[in-house]
Structures are given as structure tokens and as C-alpha cells.
Design a protein around this motif. Structure first.
Motif, short mmCIF file in Angstrom:
data_model
loop_
_atom_site.label_atom_id
_atom_site.label_comp_id
_atom_site.label_asym_id
_atom_site.label_seq_id
_atom_site.Cartn_x
_atom_site.Cartn_y
_atom_site.Cartn_z
N GLU A 1 0.83 -1.18 0.00
CA GLU A 1 0.00 0.00 0.00
C GLU A 1 0.88 1.26 0.00
O GLU A 1 2.02 1.22 0.41
CB GLU A 1 -0.95 0.02 1.20
CG GLU A 1 -0.27 0.20 2.53
CD GLU A 1 0.25 -1.08 3.16
OE1 GLU A 1 0.74 -1.01 4.29
OE2 GLU A 1 0.17 -2.16 2.56
N GLN A 2 0.31 2.31 -0.48
CA GLN A 2 0.94 3.63 -0.43
C GLN A 2 -0.02 4.54 0.33
O GLN A 2 -1.24 4.32 0.33
CB GLN A 2 1.17 4.17 -1.83
CG GLN A 2 2.12 3.33 -2.65
CD GLN A 2 2.26 3.86 -4.07
OE1 GLN A 2 1.51 4.73 -4.49
NE2 GLN A 2 3.23 3.34 -4.78
N TYR A 3 0.53 5.55 0.98
CA TYR A 3 -0.29 6.45 1.78
C TYR A 3 -0.27 7.85 1.21
O TYR A 3 0.75 8.33 0.72
CB TYR A 3 0.21 6.49 3.23
CG TYR A 3 0.15 5.14 3.91
CD1 TYR A 3 -1.04 4.68 4.45
CD2 TYR A 3 1.28 4.34 3.98
CE1 TYR A 3 -1.10 3.45 5.07
CE2 TYR A 3 1.22 3.09 4.60
CZ TYR A 3 0.03 2.65 5.13
OH TYR A 3 -0.03 1.44 5.73
N LEU A 4 -1.41 8.51 1.30
CA LEU A 4 -1.49 9.94 1.02
C LEU A 4 -1.43 10.63 2.38
O LEU A 4 -2.14 10.23 3.32
CB LEU A 4 -2.79 10.29 0.31
CG LEU A 4 -3.01 9.62 -1.05
CD1 LEU A 4 -4.36 10.02 -1.62
CD2 LEU A 4 -1.89 9.99 -2.01
N VAL A 5 -0.58 11.62 2.48
CA VAL A 5 -0.39 12.29 3.77
C VAL A 5 -0.70 13.78 3.65
O VAL A 5 -0.67 14.36 2.56
CB VAL A 5 1.06 12.11 4.27
CG1 VAL A 5 1.34 10.63 4.54
CG2 VAL A 5 2.07 12.68 3.30
N ASP A 6 -1.02 14.37 4.79
CA ASP A 6 -1.25 15.82 4.80
C ASP A 6 0.08 16.54 4.95
O ASP A 6 1.15 15.91 4.97
CB ASP A 6 -2.27 16.21 5.87
CG ASP A 6 -1.79 15.94 7.28
OD1 ASP A 6 -0.58 15.69 7.48
OD2 ASP A 6 -2.63 16.00 8.20
N ASN B 1 0.70 13.26 8.38
CA ASN B 1 -0.32 12.36 8.92
C ASN B 1 -0.97 11.59 7.78
O ASN B 1 -1.38 12.19 6.78
CB ASN B 1 -1.38 13.14 9.69
CG ASN B 1 -0.80 13.85 10.90
OD1 ASN B 1 -0.02 13.28 11.63
ND2 ASN B 1 -1.18 15.10 11.08
N ARG B 2 -1.06 10.32 7.93
CA ARG B 2 -1.70 9.49 6.91
C ARG B 2 -3.18 9.83 6.82
O ARG B 2 -3.89 9.86 7.82
CB ARG B 2 -1.53 8.01 7.22
CG ARG B 2 -0.10 7.55 7.13
CD ARG B 2 0.02 6.10 7.52
NE ARG B 2 1.42 5.67 7.42
CZ ARG B 2 1.85 4.49 7.80
NH1 ARG B 2 1.01 3.61 8.31
NH2 ARG B 2 3.11 4.18 7.67
N LYS B 3 -3.66 10.06 5.60
CA LYS B 3 -5.05 10.44 5.38
C LYS B 3 -5.80 9.45 4.49
O LYS B 3 -7.02 9.39 4.53
CB LYS B 3 -5.14 11.85 4.75
CG LYS B 3 -4.64 12.93 5.67
CD LYS B 3 -5.53 13.01 6.89
CE LYS B 3 -5.10 14.10 7.84
NZ LYS B 3 -5.95 14.18 9.00
N VAL C 1 -5.25 5.60 1.84
CA VAL C 1 -4.42 4.50 1.35
C VAL C 1 -4.66 4.32 -0.14
O VAL C 1 -5.81 4.39 -0.59
CB VAL C 1 -4.76 3.18 2.09
CG1 VAL C 1 -3.96 2.01 1.52
CG2 VAL C 1 -4.51 3.33 3.57
#
Length: 68
Positions: A6-11, A15-17, A19
């Protein structure tokens, strides 16, 4: 177990927001959730006390419910 990278989108603070997952993995997750819902419904039905119903009556009630 469904495994994927998985990859995460962060602010802006890191902070992970959200997946990001491959479509094939997402489809596996949806199928697993659907199966889990079926299992839970079965378990709930088994816990309920009820009188047996004939196959013919059950089919009749299902068909009637489709026309409501």
C-alpha cells in the motif's frame, strides 16, 4: 490474508489520510468483506429461534417479497 504494497497519502504534517492500493487488491478486499457479511448474517440467523419452514413456503415468501 490479502497482502499488497500500500501507499499512503499524507497531509502537510505527514499524517496518513488515505491509502492507495492496487485495483486487484481492492477487489479482493471487497469480496472478503462481502463474504464476511454473509457469514455474520448466517451466524445471526442461527442464533434466532424460529420454527422450521418448508422449502416451498420459503420460496413463496421470497417471491412475494420481490414484488413489494
Amino acid at each position: 490474508m490479502i497482502q499488497f504494497d500500500e501507499q499512503y497519502l499524507v497531509d502537510e504534517r505527514g499524517n496518513r489520510k488515505a491509502v492507495v492500493a492496487p485495483i486487484s487488491s481492492w477487489q479482493q478486499i471487497l469480496e472478503a468483506l462481502d463474504e464476511l457479511d454473509d457469514i455474520r448474517a448466517y451466524d445471526d440467523a442461527k442464533r434466532e429461534r424460529s420454527d422450521p419452514v418448508s422449502f416451498e413456503r420459503a420460496i413463496s415468501e421470497i417471491k412475494e417479497g420481490m414484488h413489494d
